[in-house]
Design a protein around this motif. Sequence first.
Motif, short mmCIF file in Angstrom:
data_model
loop_
_atom_site.label_atom_id
_atom_site.label_comp_id
_atom_site.label_asym_id
_atom_site.label_seq_id
_atom_site.Cartn_x
_atom_site.Cartn_y
_atom_site.Cartn_z
N ILE A 11 0.91 -1.11 -0.09
CA ILE A 11 -0.10 -0.16 -0.06
C ILE A 11 0.95 1.33 -0.07
N VAL A 12 1.95 1.15 0.68
CA VAL A 12 2.85 2.29 1.08
C VAL A 12 3.32 2.56 -0.50
N CYS A 13 3.97 1.50 -1.23
CA CYS A 13 4.49 1.67 -2.31
C CYS A 13 3.54 2.19 -3.52
N ALA A 14 2.17 1.76 -3.65
CA ALA A 14 1.16 2.43 -4.36
C ALA A 14 0.86 3.78 -4.28
N ALA A 15 0.91 3.92 -2.81
CA ALA A 15 0.75 5.55 -2.41
C ALA A 15 1.77 6.04 -3.02
N TYR A 16 3.10 6.05 -2.77
CA TYR A 16 4.30 6.48 -3.32
C TYR A 16 4.27 6.69 -4.75
N LEU A 17 3.96 5.78 -5.63
CA LEU A 17 3.87 5.73 -6.92
C LEU A 17 2.77 6.71 -7.56
N LEU A 18 1.53 6.75 -6.74
CA LEU A 18 0.45 7.57 -7.18
C LEU A 18 0.80 9.12 -6.88
N THR A 19 1.47 9.29 -5.77
CA THR A 19 1.99 10.72 -5.26
C THR A 19 2.92 11.10 -6.44
N LEU A 20 3.73 10.21 -6.66
CA LEU A 20 4.87 10.73 -7.69
C LEU A 20 3.91 10.91 -9.16
N ALA A 21 3.33 10.19 -9.41
CA ALA A 21 2.44 10.28 -10.75
C ALA A 21 1.93 11.72 -10.53
N ALA A 22 0.99 11.85 -9.46
CA ALA A 22 0.14 13.02 -9.61
C ALA A 22 1.36 14.45 -9.77
N ALA A 23 2.14 14.37 -8.97
CA ALA A 23 3.25 15.36 -9.06
C ALA A 23 3.91 15.63 -10.61
N GLY A 24 4.19 14.44 -11.04
CA GLY A 24 4.78 14.65 -12.70
C GLY A 24 3.54 15.08 -13.46
N PHE A 25 2.42 14.53 -13.45
CA PHE A 25 1.41 15.35 -14.27
C PHE A 25 1.02 16.40 -13.94
N VAL A 262 11.04 4.23 -7.76
CA VAL A 262 10.02 3.79 -8.81
C VAL A 262 9.90 2.50 -9.25
N ILE A 263 11.20 2.04 -9.79
CA ILE A 263 11.29 0.53 -10.21
C ILE A 263 10.72 -0.29 -9.00
N LEU A 264 11.61 -0.12 -7.94
CA LEU A 264 11.42 -1.23 -6.77
C LEU A 264 9.82 -1.03 -6.53
N SER A 265 9.33 0.07 -6.53
CA SER A 265 8.02 0.08 -6.06
C SER A 265 7.02 -0.80 -7.07
N CYS A 266 7.47 -0.55 -8.09
CA CYS A 266 6.40 -1.10 -9.38
C CYS A 266 6.65 -2.48 -9.08
N ARG A 267 7.92 -3.02 -8.87
CA ARG A 267 8.22 -4.41 -8.83
C ARG A 267 7.41 -4.89 -7.49
N PHE A 268 7.37 -4.15 -6.69
CA PHE A 268 7.00 -4.67 -5.19
C PHE A 268 5.44 -4.64 -5.29
N VAL A 269 4.80 -3.70 -6.01
CA VAL A 269 3.41 -3.72 -6.13
C VAL A 269 2.76 -4.80 -6.97
N TRP A 270 3.50 -5.01 -7.84
CA TRP A 270 2.87 -5.93 -9.17
C TRP A 270 3.49 -7.24 -9.42
N ALA A 271 4.88 -7.22 -9.30
CA ALA A 271 5.45 -8.40 -9.68
C ALA A 271 5.88 -9.30 -8.31
N ALA A 272 5.71 -8.85 -7.08
CA ALA A 272 6.02 -9.61 -5.97
C ALA A 272 5.01 -9.91 -5.12
N ARG A 273 3.70 -10.29 -5.92
CA ARG A 273 2.62 -10.56 -5.15
C ARG A 273 2.51 -11.90 -4.39
N ILE A 274 3.70 -12.63 -5.01
CA ILE A 274 3.80 -14.00 -4.36
C ILE A 274 4.83 -13.92 -3.32
N ASP A 275 4.73 -14.04 -2.27
CA ASP A 275 5.67 -14.18 -1.22
C ASP A 275 6.78 -15.42 -1.47
#
Lengths: 281, 283
Positions: A11-25, A262-275
């Motif tokens: 959730i923290v990573c997703a929030a970080y990505l969203l914040t950064l995306a909003a700041a960028g846009f 950002v890359i770490l967050s992307c990987r963590f949110v989406w790719a590392a869904r399996i523990d």
Amino acid sequence: MNATLLRALRIVCAAYLLTLAAAGFLAPFAAPFRYETQFRDAIDAPASPRHPLGTDSLGRDRFSRLLYATRTSLLLAPAAAFLSVLLAASLGSLAGWAGGWLERLLLASADLAVSVPWLFLLITLRAALPLDVSPLVSLLFTFALLGLLGWAGPARVVHSSVRQILASGYIRAAQARGVPPFRLLFRHTFPNLTPVLTAQFWTTVPAYLLAEANLGMLGLGVTEPLPSWGSLLRELQGQAFSLAHLTTHLWLLAPLFVVISVILSCRFVWAARIDPTKVSS
Amino acid sequence: MRGLSRSLLQFVCTVLLGALLSASLVRFAPGYGMTEDLLDTRLSSLTPIDPAPSLSAYYVQFLAGYVRGDLGQSATLGRPVRDLVAERAPTTLTGVAIGLTLAWTASSLLSFTSLYSPALSLSLTAISAGILQCVPAGIVALLLFLLGWHSAPGAGLAAGILVYPRIAQYLMQLIAQAWQSPHVVHARAKGLTEWRVFLRHVLPVCAPQLLSLLGLSLILSLGALIPVEAILDVPGIGQLAWQAALARDLNLLVNITVLITALVTCSNLLLELCGNALRGEVR
């Protein structure tokens, strides 16, 4: 790792990505200056309240450029990934669905595309671009190339998924009931491909962010004055005189921190869904 | 035999198709056939203008050159491409060899650790590979440059760091899957030692996939060497490709790409043949 902790981190990573995306846009409103505005009285200025990340060798505000670069990279890397996945979905499904010579041809093309070290291909095609194109065209061309060249890996995955789906019981039952082929494809096959395509999309985005960063560092990415993460990292190359210099000028590392996080967050949110620890021997 | 001929046919098609695409790229590149004389109106009126050959004629010339071992001339460096590649290939191959050795050694050590502590080994792999996968190749090279590693072994080390995550993750996944297969569970239930099970029952099953992974790691390391050699100023093929890209020396660049593709396809073909032989043996 504890499942609750993992979910919280996600959730923290997703929030970080969203914040950064909003700041960028919102960069045109959120950035204190335009990305190309020069301050000739403050060339290579250190971090200050006016310029939180200092200025570059042309006197441009690094913080503003970072925000604009975030907009560029976070908008276009997913667009390129979408293009790749769209191509992969079309060609992979066609190969799996048609079978025969078309399947062999498409799979051989995918094999060929996979066997080429794609950075070589990418810089070859990027170098064929005329010198007099505008920065915006170079930007769109770079990401379009990434999108067009990255179809092969996902296409193979889609192809094997389509073959699996077509061999499943409910498809056989639908065929036996006389469901027309197109309905079978669009109503029964494509909806089941969604998880595969989503996974491919979210694993491709970080790869494209890295590819753009590498191209930018080589001076073959987005052309000046448009900023991208790659072009900001290239600046680091000119500023990194020694490790000691970097430790006293930590603001220079801000683009690197953003790229890695950002890359770490992307990987963590989406790719590392399996523990991974749950895969026991 | 049929598989071998099919693979060889695929290799030949790959090289021919790659050469066609490359020839098209060079032939239709902006500025093809332009010389300084043509840009100067005084000189161009004196110099007869040679019409550019058609794509098919150019492709035939291109292939004939390949057959003779003539890869053309570099427009910017003014030297035969063959000489430039031959000069720099040993540096790049040294880097690839060092990189692959380091990456495979580190990944294998981690997978051996899984014999004693699977959870620790998987976590270590996930963390190390996960972090290293997020770092751009150029940054790894820059860090090594700052540490004074601007040499071929330094480029090899960088390639190893960049290739390691893919190998480690895949290797660990492969071994974890093989470890759960029924024949391995049966062997362990019979009381065989972990090492014996690993060497006699896990490795032979994984061997064909490991060979495929070796092919993939070769592609990855060659790709990684472009930014690494460019930033570390190591005179290898990666640096040559980068210089050619910056100078828009398309003839040099496409020849390097075709040669690298041929090398990768050839090595993949050999690895596939070895894999097929091993599969037959395991069966």
